[in-house]
Scaffold this active site. Structure first.
Site, PDB file in Angstrom:
ATOM      1  N   GLU A  35       1.107  -1.233   0.469  1.00  0.00           N
ATOM      2  CA  GLU A  35      -0.042  -0.759   0.168  1.00  0.00           C
ATOM      3  C   GLU A  35       1.117   1.638  -0.154  1.00  0.00           C
ATOM      4  OE1 GLU A  35      -2.084   3.001  -0.324  1.00  0.00           O
ATOM      5  OE2 GLU A  35      -3.430   1.085  -0.025  1.00  0.00           O
ATOM      6  N   TYR A 218     -31.052  11.460   4.071  1.00  0.00           N
ATOM      7  CA  TYR A 218     -30.666  12.235   2.561  1.00  0.00           C
ATOM      8  C   TYR A 218     -31.438  13.305   2.516  1.00  0.00           C
ATOM      9  CZ  TYR A 218     -28.477   7.661   1.290  1.00  0.00           C
ATOM     10  OH  TYR A 218     -27.941   6.480   1.088  1.00  0.00           O
TER      11      TYR A 218
END
Length: 548
Positions: A35, A218
């Site tokens: 990584e 939302y």
């Protein structure tokens, strides 16, 4: 330059890479994961692991409990609401804790931990099982031939380079990854949908939120469109707000503007807010035209970018990794032919396609109900069917004579057809209550009815001959089914049997007896592992015997 050899090299330590390292190492396959970043994610990013993701991870002893321990919210303790603001009245309540009770569908529950909590857990289990994980290490370049991949790794601190010779490589280097470019892989689809700003902040949320547990809102607001989620750290939250890039630049979102956006989203004008991170990003929908080239396999965002409305992107990444892990393990150990790996793209690409379509549907239904033209109707299915009811078709699946061709099935009405996920049924093993899914994971499993003793004997002989992992479970002998649910959900008679892969998907079914169960099972078992039965020795030379 030093040279190392390893069966599998993984590039990228996100959900796909860490899941692949964990599941490969747990299966005894040595792997190196590299990584470029110095650590796992420090930001929550994705939130939550669905039931199917938890099913594929729970096979590793202790991992399921560790993931739940990483979240400050209990299993399934989730509320999802559409509203103008967090403190305003709900326009619609989509999910409550009670609505998430799905014990009929899966033994697993939803874990709400954020990515900053999940990745360290996966890292710990990957290393505990023997994976070699190296941070601050980049893939400088690579090439591949018929026998493997040669990769040059560079230590970002010292600049020292190491050569790794790997049999296979998993490209889990994310949406901006470059490994796919080497294979001329094209990303296709709608592309960028919206520009958004993610703001991580601290505030007195305990005084604002009216519910415990994980909360996701939302927003349908004339001034902005976006979402708010709670985080695992107390009084920490995250908003994602869309903006018009033709009017605003990312640099326009300074701390003061973001602080005001947080207040508007929460509906508390005078709230004290501490901004922790501001990060622009783009919502997009793209799918690779190929998920592999040569000995390189694309997983997660490297292969598909799913709009993050409904959390299917992270789930698809984890499940890609799980699919690759069991197939690579069999191939590396000589228990399957390399051709088995061809099924990865064939099986997983349709799953990504329906995940993208479902995410678009979520986006329209939850945020922009006037934008129905965005939906991809031909690939759109229900939430549960998309998450856990998708079907596989490939050479690693031997279909019944009649196949309706459906892309999904309702997990509440399992058919037992090859290519579908094994039905979850609560069984008794002695004094213990277990799920049918507790019997699968490492190898193949042959389930037989109480009168299917000939199938059990055949499976034991096939397992010994092949050397491949093949377990047996005879209903009424190895386990009991108190409610009598398993055989109807498998679609077999008391004399029948079916073969389940390590990932819990059914790869072959015999509804009843066979005149030659040994030859039948031996041929089928070879075929689902990628071997050409026409070229095999012994009883595999025989013509496949019908067992329907």
């Amino acid at each position: 330059m030093s040279v190392e050899r390893v069966p599998v090299l993984i590039v990228g330590a996100g959900y796909a890479g860490l899941s692949a390292a964990t599941l490969l190492a747990w299966r005894g396959v040595p792997c190196i994961l590299v990584e470029r970043r110095a650590s796992t994610s420090l930001l929550p990013k994705a939130h939550g692991l669905n039931r199917r993701s938890m099913e594929v991870l729970r096979v590793v002893d202790g991992l399921e409990d560790a993931l739940f321990a990483a979240s400050r919210t209990g299993a399934n303790d989730t509320t999802v609401i559409i509203a103008e603001t967090v403190t305003g009245p709900a326009i619609e309540t989509l999910v409550t804790k009670m609505s998430l009770d799905a014990t009929r569908v899966s033994p697993s529950k939803i874990c709400t931990a954020g990515q900053d909590r999940v990745e360290p857990v996966l890292l710990r289990f990957a290393r505990r099982n023997g994976a070699d994980v190296r941070f601050s290490t980049a893939l400088a370049r690579f090439s591949q031939g018929e026998d493997g991949v040669e990769a040059i790794l560079r230590d970002e601190a010292s600049g020292r380079e190491t050569t790794v010779l790997a049999d296979y490589m998993i490209a889990a280097d994310g949406a901006g990854g470059t490994i796919r470019d080497a294979g001329a892989v094209k990303m296709e689809g709608p592309g960028v949908i919206a520009d958004a700003m993610s703001v991580l902040f601290e505030a007195d949320l305990d005084a604002i939120l009216r519910r415990d547990g994980f909360a996701l809102y939302y927003f349908r607001n004339k001034a902005f469109s976006g979402a708010f989620v709670t985080c695992d750290e107390p009084n920490r939250g995250q908003i994602n707000i869309e903006y018009d890039s033709s009017r605003d630049q990312a640099s326009d979102f300074d701390e003061e503007r973001c602080r005001e956006l947080v207040r508007q989203s929460l509906g508390v004008p005078d709230l004290a807010v501490k901004i922790l991170d501001i990060r622009p990003w783009r919502m997009a929908a793209l799918l690779a035209d190929r998920m592999s080239f040569g000995r390189v396999f694309l997983a997660g965002d490297s292969a598909h970018i799913v709009p993050p409305v409904g959390g299917l992107g992270g789930q698809t990444a984890i499940q890609d990794a799980a699919d690759l892990a069991w197939k690579l393990a069999l191939v590396v150990n000589g228990h399957a032919a390399p051709t088995l790996l061809d099924s990865y793209q064939i099986e997983r690409k349709p799953v990504a396609r329906i995940a993208i379509a479902r995410a678009f549907a979520n986006y329209v239904e939850r945020l922009l109900p006037d934008r129905q033209e965005l939906r991809i109707r031909e690939d759109e299915y229900g939430l549960l069917e998309t998450a856990i009811g998708y079907r596989y078709r490939s050479d690693a699946i031997i279909a019944d004579e009649i196949d309706d061709g459906a892309a999904v099935e309702d997990p509440l009405r399992p058919s037992g057809a090859p290519g579908t996920r094994l039905a979850h049924v609560w069984l008794r093993r002695g004094e213990e209550t277990i799920s049918s899914h507790d019997l699968i994971g490492r190898g193949f499993m042959l389930f037989a009815g109480p009168d299917g003793g000939d199938w059990i004997e055949a499976a034991q002989r096939v397992g010994l001959r092949s050397g491949a992992p093949l377990g047996v479970c005879r209903l009424g002998f190895d386990v009991d089914d108190p409610e009598g649910l398993l055989l109807p959900r498998l679609g077999v008679s008391p004399e029948g049997a079916l073969l389940v892969r390590p990932d819990g998907f059914i790869c072959w079914r015999s509804r009843g007896r066979s005149p030659d169960p040994l030859a039948t099972l031996e041929a089928r078992f070879a075929r689902v592992r990628g071997f050409d039965t026409r070229q095999s020795s012994g009883s595999l030379k025989a013509t496949l015997v019908s067992a329907t």
